[in-house]
Design an enzyme around this catalytic site. Sequence first.
Site, PDB file in Angstrom:
ATOM      1  CG  ASN A 111      -1.932  -1.171   1.142  1.00 11.04           C
ATOM      2  OD1 ASN A 111      -2.007  -1.859   0.130  1.00 11.04           O
ATOM      3  ND2 ASN A 111      -2.668  -1.398   2.214  1.00 11.04           N
ATOM      4  CB  THR A 156     -16.684  38.633 -30.816  1.00 12.81           C
ATOM      5  OG1 THR A 156     -17.421  39.493 -31.687  1.00 12.81           O
ATOM      6  CG2 THR A 156     -15.483  39.402 -30.268  1.00 12.81           C
ATOM      7  CG  HIS A 157     -20.761  36.646 -31.085  1.00 16.54           C
ATOM      8  ND1 HIS A 157     -21.593  36.250 -30.068  1.00 16.54           N
ATOM      9  CD2 HIS A 157     -20.332  37.893 -30.755  1.00 16.54           C
ATOM     10  CE1 HIS A 157     -21.681  37.219 -29.160  1.00 16.54           C
ATOM     11  NE2 HIS A 157     -20.915  38.226 -29.557  1.00 16.54           N
ATOM     12  CB  SER A 278      -9.767  11.466 -48.487  1.00 18.13           C
ATOM     13  OG  SER A 278     -10.820  10.651 -48.931  1.00 18.13           O
ATOM     14  CE  LYS A 284     -12.022  15.443 -47.426  1.00 20.33           C
ATOM     15  NZ  LYS A 284     -12.760  16.094 -46.486  1.00 20.33           N
ATOM     16  CD  GLU A 291      -9.930  16.341 -38.593  1.00 22.94           C
ATOM     17  OE1 GLU A 291     -10.871  15.539 -38.563  1.00 22.94           O
ATOM     18  OE2 GLU A 291      -9.250  16.548 -39.616  1.00 22.94           O
ATOM     19  CE1 TYR A 318      -4.388   0.198  -2.636  1.00 24.55           C
ATOM     20  CE2 TYR A 318      -5.397  -1.894  -2.004  1.00 24.55           C
ATOM     21  CZ  TYR A 318      -4.813  -1.086  -2.964  1.00 24.55           C
ATOM     22  OH  TYR A 318      -4.660  -1.546  -4.242  1.00 24.55           O
ATOM     23  CD  GLN A 323      -4.863  -3.563  -9.042  1.00 18.31           C
ATOM     24  OE1 GLN A 323      -4.117  -3.911  -8.155  1.00 18.31           O
ATOM     25  NE2 GLN A 323      -5.567  -4.412  -9.759  1.00 18.31           N
TER      26      GLN A 323
HETATM   27  N1  ARG Z   1      -1.564  -3.277  -7.311  1.00 20.72           N
HETATM   28  C1  ARG Z   1      -2.023  -2.562  -6.172  1.00 20.72           C
HETATM   29  C2  ARG Z   1      -2.495  -1.175  -6.590  1.00 20.72           C
HETATM   30  O1  ARG Z   1      -2.205  -0.769  -7.644  1.00 20.72           O
HETATM   31  C3  ARG Z   1      -0.924  -2.453  -5.156  1.00 20.72           C
HETATM   32  C4  ARG Z   1      -1.389  -2.408  -3.744  1.00 20.72           C
HETATM   33  C5  ARG Z   1      -2.017  -3.686  -3.367  1.00 20.72           C
HETATM   34  N2  ARG Z   1      -2.340  -3.729  -1.984  1.00 20.72           N
HETATM   35  C6  ARG Z   1      -3.108  -4.701  -1.498  1.00 20.72           C
HETATM   36  N3  ARG Z   1      -3.326  -4.663  -0.243  1.00 20.72           N
HETATM   37  N4  ARG Z   1      -3.698  -5.573  -2.227  1.00 20.72           N
HETATM   38  O2  ARG Z   1      -3.180  -0.487  -5.859  1.00 20.72           O
END
Ligand code: ARG
Length: 460
Positions: A111, A156-157, A278, A284, A291, A318, A323
């Site tokens: 995490n 403008t416009h 094209s 073209k 674009e 978390y 992810q």
């Molecule tokens: N692949 C996870 C992500 O991108 C990493 C963290 C995963 N943590 C866990 N407790 N499963 O967030």
Amino acid sequence: MTNKMWGGRFSSKTDTLIEKINASIKFDYRLAMHDIDGSIAHVNMLADCSIIKKKEAKQIILGLEEIRKEILEDKFEYKIELEDIHMNIESRLTEIIGPVAGKMHTARSRNDQIATDVRLYLNETINEIIVLIKDLQKDLSQKALSNFDTIMPGYTHLQIAQPITFGHHLLSYVELFNRDKLRFLDSLERLDECPLGAAALAGTSYPIDRFLSSKTLGFSKPMANSLDAVSSRDMLLETLSNLSILSVNLSRLAEEIILWVSSEFNFVCLSDNLTTGSSIMPQKRNPDGAELIRSKAGRVIGSLNTLFIVLKGLPLAYSKDLQEDKEPLFDAIDSVNLSLKVMTIIIKDIQPNKDIMLQAAKKGFAIATDIADILVQELNIPFRESHKIVGSIVAYAEKRNKNLEELDIADYKELDQRITIDLVNKISFDTIIHNKLSFGGTSPQNVNKEAKKWLKRLNV
Ligand code: ARG
């Protein structure tokens, strides 16, 4: 077999569909270098704090450098069953150096690891975007300088309003993109704190030194709250917001270029190598690059929306939802990065059709407002009255298929006896545009000065 890294308490293999939805390796492989940098900083810190032995740290770091080499040489095999970049690297490390690899993950979690990787990635890519914005600003300023006195109609416009210089128009984008650049620069300040060592969510009881690993990675300090460190994604929202604003600004310039190269406007030419043909219509020359820049803004704003919706109502700390932050982020960064490069080559290439621009301004009675201003000054009458007189002058010219510069004193006298020959002599595009000297105004004199100022500021 269950996952090698976390399978201790599991008795059966993960369902393949769960494995599929769970895996992030197909996109987070892009964070590999940052992941290795983060691990090396972490392991060095663990050794400095005597949590692991120096010798063990050395073995781990040598193994990580070998993996870095494999990845850079395209020899690394990413495995979906190992879920993400963190576990792919750790698993390979175990193959190379054996069980001591398991010590790398002491006092951290995936995490804080992923939060650190993404911050390192953001720092790198935001700096790249800043350089690309600067490149575009330079080319816009160069083109502005070479067109400081090229007259075109201002709108403008989307109706012809008043004459302006092409250089002035281009410099307006230099100002706009500069604010985009400043927003990115400003965001780097908030990015400058390191999540590493926050562990899963609560911090750790190992005697780690977060200030040390943070410093090694180039951050000015560690993030102060472990929950915040692993669960916040506001820096991604901020980056996506900045990318969205930038892509909208790019799309406006792209749209103007699309209008200008159309046969209806024909204000500018783009070289063959920057346009496409094209398959059916041989005549073209399409401005596909512009674009696509115009439409990329939709993808980027979509990415911002995706992350807003992922985060909304998500409890701390978390959750795997987080992810889902990476694909939209990568997509938005790639889109803007490419758009900036393409816009830069377009601007470098673009050539104004000066005479067509000037004729369009003349045909569109672009100096009507200026004639009204001249009447106010010369005849000492209220602007409302002169507005009315010029209205009748425009109608008179239109009826005779003339532009305002082509009317002579006799025409003017017919419309208002007070108009003198001196006054009529002042009615010229050249004089009018040169008189727009107010600060920020479009006169060639101002534009020349501003373009040079920008080129100096941008170190050209
Ligand atoms: N692949 C996870 C992500 O991108 C990493 C963290 C995963 N943590 C866990 N407790 N499963 O967030």
